[in-house]
Design a protein around this motif. Sequence first.
Motif, PDB file in Angstrom:
ATOM      1  N   LEU B  16       0.831  -1.305  -0.058  1.00  0.00           N
ATOM      2  CA  LEU B  16       0.085   0.065   0.003  1.00  0.00           C
ATOM      3  C   LEU B  16       0.804   1.335   0.011  1.00  0.00           C
ATOM      4  O   LEU B  16       0.422   2.283  -0.684  1.00  0.00           O
ATOM      5  CB  LEU B  16      -1.110  -0.076   1.195  1.00  0.00           C
ATOM      6  N   ILE B  17       2.004   1.212   0.823  1.00  0.00           N
ATOM      7  CA  ILE B  17       2.900   2.276   0.687  1.00  0.00           C
ATOM      8  C   ILE B  17       3.332   2.738  -0.614  1.00  0.00           C
ATOM      9  O   ILE B  17       3.354   3.907  -1.089  1.00  0.00           O
ATOM     10  CB  ILE B  17       3.970   2.253   1.877  1.00  0.00           C
ATOM     11  N   GLU B  18       3.748   1.477  -1.270  1.00  0.00           N
ATOM     12  CA  GLU B  18       4.466   1.536  -2.618  1.00  0.00           C
ATOM     13  C   GLU B  18       3.492   2.301  -3.635  1.00  0.00           C
ATOM     14  O   GLU B  18       3.595   3.116  -4.512  1.00  0.00           O
ATOM     15  CB  GLU B  18       5.293   0.325  -2.943  1.00  0.00           C
ATOM     16  N   ALA B  19       2.239   1.703  -3.483  1.00  0.00           N
ATOM     17  CA  ALA B  19       1.197   2.236  -4.372  1.00  0.00           C
ATOM     18  C   ALA B  19       0.725   3.643  -4.332  1.00  0.00           C
ATOM     19  O   ALA B  19       0.939   4.373  -5.196  1.00  0.00           O
ATOM     20  CB  ALA B  19      -0.061   1.176  -4.426  1.00  0.00           C
ATOM     21  N   ALA B  20       0.524   3.821  -2.947  1.00  0.00           N
ATOM     22  CA  ALA B  20       0.480   5.475  -2.698  1.00  0.00           C
ATOM     23  C   ALA B  20       1.525   6.296  -3.212  1.00  0.00           C
ATOM     24  O   ALA B  20       1.333   7.559  -3.542  1.00  0.00           O
ATOM     25  CB  ALA B  20       0.250   5.535  -0.990  1.00  0.00           C
ATOM     26  N   GLU B  21       2.757   5.783  -2.888  1.00  0.00           N
ATOM     27  CA  GLU B  21       3.761   6.622  -3.193  1.00  0.00           C
ATOM     28  C   GLU B  21       3.762   6.938  -4.949  1.00  0.00           C
ATOM     29  O   GLU B  21       4.012   7.772  -5.233  1.00  0.00           O
ATOM     30  CB  GLU B  21       5.018   5.835  -2.719  1.00  0.00           C
ATOM     31  N   GLU B  22       3.521   5.742  -5.553  1.00  0.00           N
ATOM     32  CA  GLU B  22       3.533   6.040  -7.048  1.00  0.00           C
ATOM     33  C   GLU B  22       2.533   6.873  -7.493  1.00  0.00           C
ATOM     34  O   GLU B  22       2.645   7.728  -8.331  1.00  0.00           O
ATOM     35  CB  GLU B  22       3.026   4.739  -7.781  1.00  0.00           C
ATOM     36  N   ARG B  23       1.245   6.748  -6.825  1.00  0.00           N
ATOM     37  CA  ARG B  23       0.264   7.450  -7.107  1.00  0.00           C
ATOM     38  C   ARG B  23       0.469   9.227  -6.760  1.00  0.00           C
ATOM     39  O   ARG B  23       0.012  10.014  -7.403  1.00  0.00           O
ATOM     40  CB  ARG B  23      -1.258   7.265  -6.351  1.00  0.00           C
ATOM     41  N   ILE B  24       1.089   9.344  -5.688  1.00  0.00           N
ATOM     42  CA  ILE B  24       1.470  10.688  -5.228  1.00  0.00           C
ATOM     43  C   ILE B  24       2.287  11.106  -6.127  1.00  0.00           C
ATOM     44  O   ILE B  24       2.390  12.404  -6.675  1.00  0.00           O
ATOM     45  CB  ILE B  24       1.818  10.761  -3.855  1.00  0.00           C
ATOM     46  N   LYS B  25       3.535  10.693  -6.665  1.00  0.00           N
ATOM     47  CA  LYS B  25       4.441  11.146  -7.536  1.00  0.00           C
ATOM     48  C   LYS B  25       3.758  11.505  -8.810  1.00  0.00           C
ATOM     49  O   LYS B  25       4.084  12.411  -9.479  1.00  0.00           O
ATOM     50  CB  LYS B  25       5.244   9.762  -7.951  1.00  0.00           C
ATOM     51  N   ARG B  26       2.823  10.691  -9.305  1.00  0.00           N
ATOM     52  CA  ARG B  26       2.172  11.144 -10.377  1.00  0.00           C
ATOM     53  C   ARG B  26       0.988  12.135 -10.312  1.00  0.00           C
ATOM     54  O   ARG B  26       1.091  12.997 -11.262  1.00  0.00           O
ATOM     55  CB  ARG B  26       1.456   9.801 -10.930  1.00  0.00           C
ATOM     56  N   ASP B  27       0.449  12.130  -9.405  1.00  0.00           N
ATOM     57  CA  ASP B  27      -0.985  12.831  -9.276  1.00  0.00           C
ATOM     58  C   ASP B  27      -0.846  13.757  -7.944  1.00  0.00           C
ATOM     59  O   ASP B  27      -2.040  14.853  -7.965  1.00  0.00           O
ATOM     60  CB  ASP B  27      -2.091  12.161  -9.399  1.00  0.00           C
ATOM     61  N   GLY B  28      -0.125  13.639  -7.162  1.00  0.00           N
ATOM     62  CA  GLY B  28      -0.162  14.358  -5.984  1.00  0.00           C
ATOM     63  C   GLY B  28      -0.803  13.941  -4.849  1.00  0.00           C
ATOM     64  O   GLY B  28      -1.826  12.892  -4.929  1.00  0.00           O
ATOM     65  N   ALA B  29      -0.694  14.354  -3.476  1.00  0.00           N
ATOM     66  CA  ALA B  29      -1.479  13.562  -2.435  1.00  0.00           C
ATOM     67  C   ALA B  29      -2.912  13.790  -2.410  1.00  0.00           C
ATOM     68  O   ALA B  29      -3.761  12.873  -1.795  1.00  0.00           O
ATOM     69  CB  ALA B  29      -0.590  13.995  -1.111  1.00  0.00           C
ATOM     70  N   GLY B  30      -3.381  14.793  -2.856  1.00  0.00           N
ATOM     71  CA  GLY B  30      -4.958  15.105  -3.078  1.00  0.00           C
ATOM     72  C   GLY B  30      -5.609  14.025  -3.551  1.00  0.00           C
ATOM     73  O   GLY B  30      -6.808  13.900  -3.561  1.00  0.00           O
ATOM     74  N   ALA B  31      -4.797  13.419  -4.612  1.00  0.00           N
ATOM     75  CA  ALA B  31      -5.458  12.220  -5.535  1.00  0.00           C
ATOM     76  C   ALA B  31      -5.603  11.073  -5.220  1.00  0.00           C
ATOM     77  O   ALA B  31      -6.082   9.907  -5.658  1.00  0.00           O
ATOM     78  CB  ALA B  31      -4.873  12.373  -6.970  1.00  0.00           C
ATOM     79  N   ILE B  32      -5.033  10.765  -3.511  1.00  0.00           N
ATOM     80  CA  ILE B  32      -5.105   9.464  -3.169  1.00  0.00           C
ATOM     81  C   ILE B  32      -6.733   9.099  -2.969  1.00  0.00           C
ATOM     82  O   ILE B  32      -7.457   9.873  -2.070  1.00  0.00           O
ATOM     83  CB  ILE B  32      -4.259   9.531  -1.773  1.00  0.00           C
ATOM     84  N   LYS B  39      -7.304  -1.653  -5.680  1.00  0.00           N
ATOM     85  CA  LYS B  39      -7.431  -1.962  -6.880  1.00  0.00           C
ATOM     86  C   LYS B  39      -5.844  -2.246  -7.386  1.00  0.00           C
ATOM     87  O   LYS B  39      -5.389  -3.223  -7.824  1.00  0.00           O
ATOM     88  CB  LYS B  39      -7.911  -1.114  -8.010  1.00  0.00           C
ATOM     89  N   ASP B  40      -4.896  -1.229  -7.065  1.00  0.00           N
ATOM     90  CA  ASP B  40      -3.549  -1.207  -7.375  1.00  0.00           C
ATOM     91  C   ASP B  40      -2.815  -2.572  -6.682  1.00  0.00           C
ATOM     92  O   ASP B  40      -1.852  -3.114  -7.183  1.00  0.00           O
ATOM     93  CB  ASP B  40      -2.861   0.063  -6.936  1.00  0.00           C
ATOM     94  N   VAL B  41      -3.263  -2.763  -5.353  1.00  0.00           N
ATOM     95  CA  VAL B  41      -2.536  -3.846  -4.739  1.00  0.00           C
ATOM     96  C   VAL B  41      -3.254  -5.076  -4.477  1.00  0.00           C
ATOM     97  O   VAL B  41      -2.780  -6.181  -4.237  1.00  0.00           O
ATOM     98  CB  VAL B  41      -2.223  -3.372  -3.290  1.00  0.00           C
ATOM     99  N   GLY B  42      -4.756  -5.080  -5.157  1.00  0.00           N
ATOM    100  CA  GLY B  42      -5.455  -6.308  -5.196  1.00  0.00           C
ATOM    101  C   GLY B  42      -5.873  -6.680  -3.815  1.00  0.00           C
ATOM    102  O   GLY B  42      -5.972  -7.820  -3.611  1.00  0.00           O
ATOM    103  N   CYS B  43      -6.565  -5.783  -2.986  1.00  0.00           N
ATOM    104  CA  CYS B  43      -6.987  -6.090  -1.946  1.00  0.00           C
ATOM    105  C   CYS B  43      -8.406  -5.365  -1.657  1.00  0.00           C
ATOM    106  O   CYS B  43      -8.764  -4.652  -2.534  1.00  0.00           O
ATOM    107  CB  CYS B  43      -6.323  -5.622  -0.612  1.00  0.00           C
ATOM    108  N   ALA B  44      -9.263  -5.929  -0.838  1.00  0.00           N
ATOM    109  CA  ALA B  44     -10.592  -5.059  -0.693  1.00  0.00           C
ATOM    110  C   ALA B  44     -10.485  -4.027  -0.113  1.00  0.00           C
ATOM    111  O   ALA B  44      -9.417  -3.480   0.612  1.00  0.00           O
ATOM    112  CB  ALA B  44     -11.459  -6.128   0.296  1.00  0.00           C
ATOM    113  N   THR B  45     -11.366  -2.798  -0.425  1.00  0.00           N
ATOM    114  CA  THR B  45     -11.190  -1.683   0.093  1.00  0.00           C
ATOM    115  C   THR B  45     -10.980  -1.570   1.485  1.00  0.00           C
ATOM    116  O   THR B  45     -10.243  -0.793   2.130  1.00  0.00           O
ATOM    117  CB  THR B  45     -12.095  -0.653  -0.602  1.00  0.00           C
ATOM    118  N   GLY B  46     -11.939  -2.192   2.152  1.00  0.00           N
ATOM    119  CA  GLY B  46     -11.879  -2.182   3.504  1.00  0.00           C
ATOM    120  C   GLY B  46     -10.606  -2.546   4.423  1.00  0.00           C
ATOM    121  O   GLY B  46     -10.244  -2.295   5.499  1.00  0.00           O
ATOM    122  N   ALA B  47      -9.741  -3.502   3.517  1.00  0.00           N
ATOM    123  CA  ALA B  47      -8.653  -4.186   4.039  1.00  0.00           C
ATOM    124  C   ALA B  47      -7.729  -3.094   4.509  1.00  0.00           C
ATOM    125  O   ALA B  47      -6.662  -3.384   5.292  1.00  0.00           O
ATOM    126  CB  ALA B  47      -7.979  -5.176   3.180  1.00  0.00           C
TER     127      ALA B  47
END
Lengths: 199, 199
Positions: B16-32, B39-47
């Motif tokens: 999750l940290i790595e997926a979030a880092e990629e998304r922040i890099k690309r679109d900024g922290a507001g887009a998380i 979906k990025d890491v293949g888990c349920a949203t609640g997990a």
Amino acid sequence: MVRKSEIRREALRLALIEAAEERIKRDGAGAIKARELAKDVGCATGAIYNVFEDLNALVMAVNGRTFLAMGRDIAESRHLAGGQSPQRVLIAMSQTYLDFAAAHTNLWRALFDLHMTVAEVPDWYQAELDKLFANISETLADLWPTRGAEEIALMTRALFSSVHGIVLLGLEQRISGVPKEMIALMIEKTLTELTGSAN
Amino acid sequence: MVRKSEIRREALRLALIEAAEERIKRDGAGAIKARELAKDVGCATGAIYNVFEDLNALVMAVNGRTFLAMGRDIAESRHLAGGQSPQRVLIAMSQTYLDFAAAHTNLWRALFDLHMTVAEVPDWYQAELDKLFANISETLADLWPTRGAEEIALMTRALFSSVHGIVLLGLEQRISGVPKEMIALMIEKTLTELTGSAN
């Protein structure tokens, strides 16, 4: 003769600017929504786009008023500090900047929230900005009479950015206990060091 | 013995940290967004909320990595400038700060996007911040050996905020034609003036 439709248009424009200003004051520029503004002023949502190209243009109009108010405060503090050294004048103007940012935090934040290219900045906006910066550059020219215009321009920008950074991070962490007096002291000490050398 | 569920939990945390880092890099922290990360890491949203209290805590974890990387760069530039005057060491560290912000703009922005009270800042985060600031305060203590710890702390904060302001407004208006060399020059000139007076 001014047509009735022109008068209605101008009245709507002003009402929208005032509604947007109230909302920015309360919730910040990020919270501006067309539907809510339309409800505030009692017009159809689509009517907003008859008077503003987009919500960005509306925030710009609010920012213009904020700049004007801030510019007036800063020019006044410069005038009041007129008999003092350029160093004291710079400190006085910077303290006024801090006071303005602390008193109107969301309106002040909105000034820096828009991401625009140079081509998108309206002339009237740039003119307000130039007037504001002239207060700094003219005082720096008094302080450093032998330095060239290019260097004064560079230092005007650097000095404004430095004071802005101190105010921004200081207010950001206000909850964590940086009282305004501490921010004011940082500004005073920084500017005193920064402008300590003659020429 | 470490339980299998603990290992899975830790693996999910890291993913999750790595997926979030990629998304922040690309679109900024507001887009998380939780759904997209799941979906990025293949888990349920609640997990996600089994391993992080909220998305804020996840962004904090990414920020921790960013701080670590930035801290390493700055400590290295301090080391490399070690033989030079404290003034030159401060300028070198500040240029590294500019380089880092320019190279990793969205990750760097995310460091300042979170609004937290002191009580919410985790200990490990505060420790990283303190280490980063120690690079500045120790160099200022070399520069101004007769000044007290309280004043050094105040000037550490003021100096960091000033450099941050110059970098922030400089990068903000990058499109409008402030080349990085100009930002670097503003930093150099400001710090040279700022640290010009001995003691």
